[in-house]
Design a protein around this motif. Structure first.
Motif, PDB file in Angstrom:
ATOM      1  N   LYS A  26       0.836  -1.202   0.000  1.00 49.75           N
ATOM      2  CA  LYS A  26       0.000   0.000   0.000  1.00 49.75           C
ATOM      3  C   LYS A  26       0.875   1.257   0.000  1.00 49.75           C
ATOM      4  O   LYS A  26       0.559   2.242  -0.658  1.00 49.75           O
ATOM      5  N   ARG A  27       1.994   1.214   0.707  1.00 49.08           N
ATOM      6  CA  ARG A  27       2.917   2.357   0.702  1.00 49.08           C
ATOM      7  C   ARG A  27       3.525   2.560  -0.684  1.00 49.08           C
ATOM      8  O   ARG A  27       3.680   3.682  -1.142  1.00 49.08           O
ATOM      9  N   LEU A  28       3.885   1.461  -1.334  1.00 46.77           N
ATOM     10  CA  LEU A  28       4.454   1.538  -2.680  1.00 46.77           C
ATOM     11  C   LEU A  28       3.438   2.109  -3.663  1.00 46.77           C
ATOM     12  O   LEU A  28       3.764   3.000  -4.461  1.00 46.77           O
ATOM     13  N   ARG A  29       2.205   1.635  -3.606  1.00 45.23           N
ATOM     14  CA  ARG A  29       1.150   2.156  -4.474  1.00 45.23           C
ATOM     15  C   ARG A  29       0.910   3.637  -4.186  1.00 45.23           C
ATOM     16  O   ARG A  29       0.782   4.453  -5.095  1.00 45.23           O
ATOM     17  N   GLY A  30       0.863   3.993  -2.899  1.00 46.00           N
ATOM     18  CA  GLY A  30       0.670   5.392  -2.527  1.00 46.00           C
ATOM     19  C   GLY A  30       1.805   6.272  -3.013  1.00 46.00           C
ATOM     20  O   GLY A  30       1.582   7.381  -3.490  1.00 46.00           O
ATOM     21  N   GLY A  31       3.028   5.776  -2.903  1.00 49.40           N
ATOM     22  CA  GLY A  31       4.178   6.539  -3.394  1.00 49.40           C
ATOM     23  C   GLY A  31       4.129   6.739  -4.897  1.00 49.40           C
ATOM     24  O   GLY A  31       4.441   7.821  -5.404  1.00 49.40           O
ATOM     25  N   LEU A  92      -4.825  10.926  -3.136  1.00 42.64           N
ATOM     26  CA  LEU A  92      -4.956   9.475  -3.003  1.00 42.64           C
ATOM     27  C   LEU A  92      -3.635   8.837  -2.580  1.00 42.64           C
ATOM     28  O   LEU A  92      -3.611   7.928  -1.746  1.00 42.64           O
ATOM     29  N   GLY A  93      -2.541   9.300  -3.153  1.00 44.64           N
ATOM     30  CA  GLY A  93      -1.235   8.758  -2.818  1.00 44.64           C
ATOM     31  C   GLY A  93      -0.857   9.002  -1.369  1.00 44.64           C
ATOM     32  O   GLY A  93      -0.339   8.110  -0.693  1.00 44.64           O
ATOM     33  N   ILE A  94      -1.118  10.193  -0.879  1.00 47.62           N
ATOM     34  CA  ILE A  94      -0.815  10.505   0.519  1.00 47.62           C
ATOM     35  C   ILE A  94      -1.639   9.632   1.451  1.00 47.62           C
ATOM     36  O   ILE A  94      -1.129   9.094   2.435  1.00 47.62           O
ATOM     37  N   MET A  95      -2.918   9.464   1.126  1.00 43.76           N
ATOM     38  CA  MET A  95      -3.765   8.634   1.981  1.00 43.76           C
ATOM     39  C   MET A  95      -3.315   7.179   1.959  1.00 43.76           C
ATOM     40  O   MET A  95      -3.320   6.513   2.990  1.00 43.76           O
ATOM     41  N   ASP A  96      -2.912   6.680   0.805  1.00 40.45           N
ATOM     42  CA  ASP A  96      -2.438   5.290   0.727  1.00 40.45           C
ATOM     43  C   ASP A  96      -1.106   5.103   1.437  1.00 40.45           C
ATOM     44  O   ASP A  96      -0.904   4.124   2.149  1.00 40.45           O
ATOM     45  N   ALA A  97      -0.183   6.025   1.245  1.00 38.24           N
ATOM     46  CA  ALA A  97       1.163   5.851   1.772  1.00 38.24           C
ATOM     47  C   ALA A  97       1.259   6.116   3.272  1.00 38.24           C
ATOM     48  O   ALA A  97       2.056   5.474   3.949  1.00 38.24           O
ATOM     49  N   PHE A  98       0.458   7.027   3.784  1.00 35.38           N
ATOM     50  CA  PHE A  98       0.659   7.452   5.163  1.00 35.38           C
ATOM     51  C   PHE A  98      -0.477   7.116   6.116  1.00 35.38           C
ATOM     52  O   PHE A  98      -0.271   7.109   7.317  1.00 35.38           O
TER      53      PHE A  98
END
Length: 158
Positions: A26-31, A92-98
């Motif tokens: 999920k962090r990789l996808r968010g990044g 979306l990326g911030i929410m997924d990564a953090f």
């Protein structure tokens, strides 16, 4: 009466002491979404040359196949859409990564935030072009039947 300390209290998934961390995938996808959003967003000064303007030009070109007068409005719409997409992808990326456990997302609020901020940015760029602060060499706005004053919300010419 015996008093329990915080360290004696049992920890469960809802406890404030055990925040859920996002999984590495999920962090990789968010990044990835964060970087892609940054490349499309108005936050980077160089992105227009490599991403937004080619996309806007391509959309304008496709629209001009139907009528030459559709080029500029479609190009402006493409530029605006690429900025909206960038801001939404960053969110979306911030929410997924953090963010840990997925909280209830308010998609309507996220979409409105992205649309409003991108619209303001696009209006600023249109204003800079309209008042000839930002020059557009090679883009003949005077010879076109389309005028930017149609899009400028504050009325009339200079």
């Amino acid at each position: 009466m015996e008093r329990l300390s915080e360290s004696d209290a049992p920890l469960d998934s809802t406890s404030a002491f055990s925040p859920e961390q996002p999984t590495p995938l999920k962090r990789l996808r968010g990044g990835f979404l964060l970087v892609l959003g940054y490349l499309l967003s108005p936050l980077s000064w160089w992105n227009d040359l490599f991403f937004n303007l080619p996309f806007a030009y391509g959309l304008g070109y496709l629209a001009s196949r139907f009528s030459p007068d559709f080029f500029l409005p479609a190009a402006i719409a493409g530029y605006w859409l690429s900025n909206v997409a960038g801001i939404l992808l960053i969110q979306l990326g911030i929410m997924d990564a953090f963010q840990g456990e997925a909280k209830e997302r308010n998609l309507k609020k996220e979409l409105i935030t992205g649309v409003v901020s991108s619209t303001v940015y696009t209006l600023i760029i249109l204003g800079l072009i309209h008042f000839h602060i930002l020059e557009t060499p090679g883009l003949d706005l005077e010879g076109s039947s389309f005028s930017l004053s149609v899009l400028w919300p504050f009325g009339g010419d200079r």
